[in-house]
Design a protein around this motif. Sequence first.
Motif, PDB file in Angstrom:
ATOM      1  N   LEU A   1       0.809  -1.174  -0.134  1.00 54.78           N
ATOM      2  CA  LEU A   1       0.040  -0.036   0.129  1.00 54.78           C
ATOM      3  C   LEU A   1       0.977   1.187  -0.178  1.00 54.78           C
ATOM      4  O   LEU A   1       1.679   1.369   1.092  1.00 54.78           O
ATOM      5  N   GLY A   2       0.844   2.045  -0.957  1.00 50.34           N
ATOM      6  CA  GLY A   2       1.359   3.454  -0.953  1.00 50.34           C
ATOM      7  C   GLY A   2       2.847   3.292  -1.427  1.00 50.34           C
ATOM      8  O   GLY A   2       3.642   3.656  -0.164  1.00 50.34           O
ATOM      9  N   PRO A   3       3.361   2.582  -2.351  1.00 48.32           N
ATOM     10  CA  PRO A   3       5.024   2.171  -2.448  1.00 48.32           C
ATOM     11  C   PRO A   3       5.761   3.331  -2.724  1.00 48.32           C
ATOM     12  O   PRO A   3       6.905   3.268  -2.646  1.00 48.32           O
ATOM     13  N   GLY A   4       5.279   4.761  -2.847  1.00 44.83           N
ATOM     14  CA  GLY A   4       6.276   5.655  -3.024  1.00 44.83           C
ATOM     15  C   GLY A   4       7.042   5.613  -4.377  1.00 44.83           C
ATOM     16  O   GLY A   4       6.571   5.557  -5.585  1.00 44.83           O
ATOM     17  N   ARG A   5       8.289   5.688  -4.129  1.00 45.89           N
ATOM     18  CA  ARG A   5       9.220   5.320  -5.205  1.00 45.89           C
ATOM     19  C   ARG A   5       9.466   3.918  -5.810  1.00 45.89           C
ATOM     20  O   ARG A   5      10.240   3.653  -6.806  1.00 45.89           O
ATOM     21  N   GLY A   6       9.001   3.004  -5.050  1.00 47.76           N
ATOM     22  CA  GLY A   6       9.129   1.638  -5.000  1.00 47.76           C
ATOM     23  C   GLY A   6      10.238   0.946  -4.609  1.00 47.76           C
ATOM     24  O   GLY A   6      10.676  -0.094  -5.181  1.00 47.76           O
ATOM     25  N   THR A   7      10.998   1.903  -3.762  1.00 46.15           N
ATOM     26  CA  THR A   7      12.224   1.312  -3.436  1.00 46.15           C
ATOM     27  C   THR A   7      12.069  -0.016  -2.480  1.00 46.15           C
ATOM     28  O   THR A   7      12.922  -0.919  -2.745  1.00 46.15           O
ATOM     29  N   LEU A   8      11.084   0.192  -1.525  1.00 47.81           N
ATOM     30  CA  LEU A   8      10.816  -0.767  -0.420  1.00 47.81           C
ATOM     31  C   LEU A   8      10.733  -2.128  -1.408  1.00 47.81           C
ATOM     32  O   LEU A   8      11.287  -3.199  -0.938  1.00 47.81           O
ATOM     33  N   ILE A   9       9.734  -2.080  -2.257  1.00 49.69           N
ATOM     34  CA  ILE A   9       9.377  -3.228  -2.813  1.00 49.69           C
ATOM     35  C   ILE A   9      10.403  -3.917  -3.744  1.00 49.69           C
ATOM     36  O   ILE A   9      10.622  -5.118  -3.871  1.00 49.69           O
ATOM     37  N   ALA A  10      11.329  -3.005  -4.402  1.00 48.42           N
ATOM     38  CA  ALA A  10      12.193  -3.622  -5.387  1.00 48.42           C
ATOM     39  C   ALA A  10      13.353  -4.246  -4.419  1.00 48.42           C
ATOM     40  O   ALA A  10      13.824  -5.182  -4.529  1.00 48.42           O
TER      41      ALA A  10
END
Length: 332
Positions: A79-88
């Motif tokens: 939810l709310g991944p921002g730049r996508g850094t966490l998920i990457a």
Amino acid sequence: MTDLATMLRARIVAHGPLGLDSWMAACNSHYYASRDPFGPAGDFTTAPEISQMFGELIGAWVADLWTRAGRPPCRLVELGPGRGTLIADAWRVCSRTPGFAEKVALHLVETSHTLRAGQAARIAAAWHDSLDDIPHDRPLIVIANEFLDALPIRQFLGAGHERAIGLEGDDFVASTIPSGFCDKGEACEPATALAAALAKRLQTGGGAALFIDYGYTGSPALDSLQAVRHHARADPFADPGAADLTAHVDFTAFAGAASGVRVAGPVAQGVWLTRLGIEPRAAALKAGATPRDAARIEAALIRLTAPAAMGALFKVIALTAADWPAPAGFDA
Ligand code: SAH
């Protein structure tokens, strides 16, 4: 004068002062739709932007839970991944677990199309406006960092009034409107609604949810609203849609709304990251690094875990279906 300010003025002129929740929803939706606010050059820095270790440990948490749950076909949702850094960073770790990439579909819930474009450059996923749009056919593993704090709050002021925003000439000013509540304190209705909806989904379909955010337990805060712009406090009513509006998360209310699932935590972020092994991870990264990078890794470790930095104000809570294993990091 932005279009948003013009629109909000017209709304207040026509209908009177605007409740804080409506104000916050309109401002944040414009704010996130119109920029990438993260990092030193932006307005604020989040944990995944400080160090890859944060997303990697969340990835390890997900992979561990999924493995102990018996490696079921699953949907991983951020939810709310921002730049996508966490998920990457998390996906890199998860996908090393045999079977994970084949059995787990990735879904990102993001309302900002500007931020979606940045996320799409980093990872392949399916995007959604809301958790409700994700198919109900498989267990969910949900992760969210600094998502709940951006959801709109109401501030009950006692004596049947709540915080609103009115106009003095062309300027937005703090005002009040009548409310049905006599108690004092903040309430984040979208957060408790999310906890309730998620609990119901986990109860019927299985899975778990992990939320990391800054916040508190105990009775509701009176005024934790803050506006941040260029890494400094700003006036939350001055320039709508130009600053990040957040409020401290009421973890007691959030946990209380999650009925029918097991609630783990909240525990302090520093404690949780330490239990998941951030120290050996930092040591491993430092071992192969230049002295300058090693110093940067050490500084990130301290910033994420030290109680005087993010380690104590930020907290971690997990919801799990009754028939799922206990999540890592919550028991000493
Ligand atoms: N998790 C990221 C970003 C946190 S900022 C990080 O830790 O860096 C909040 C994020 O939530 C942004 O991506 C913002 O666009 C998104 N967001 C805010 N309100 C939302 C809503 N109601 N639905 C979906 N996404 C939302």
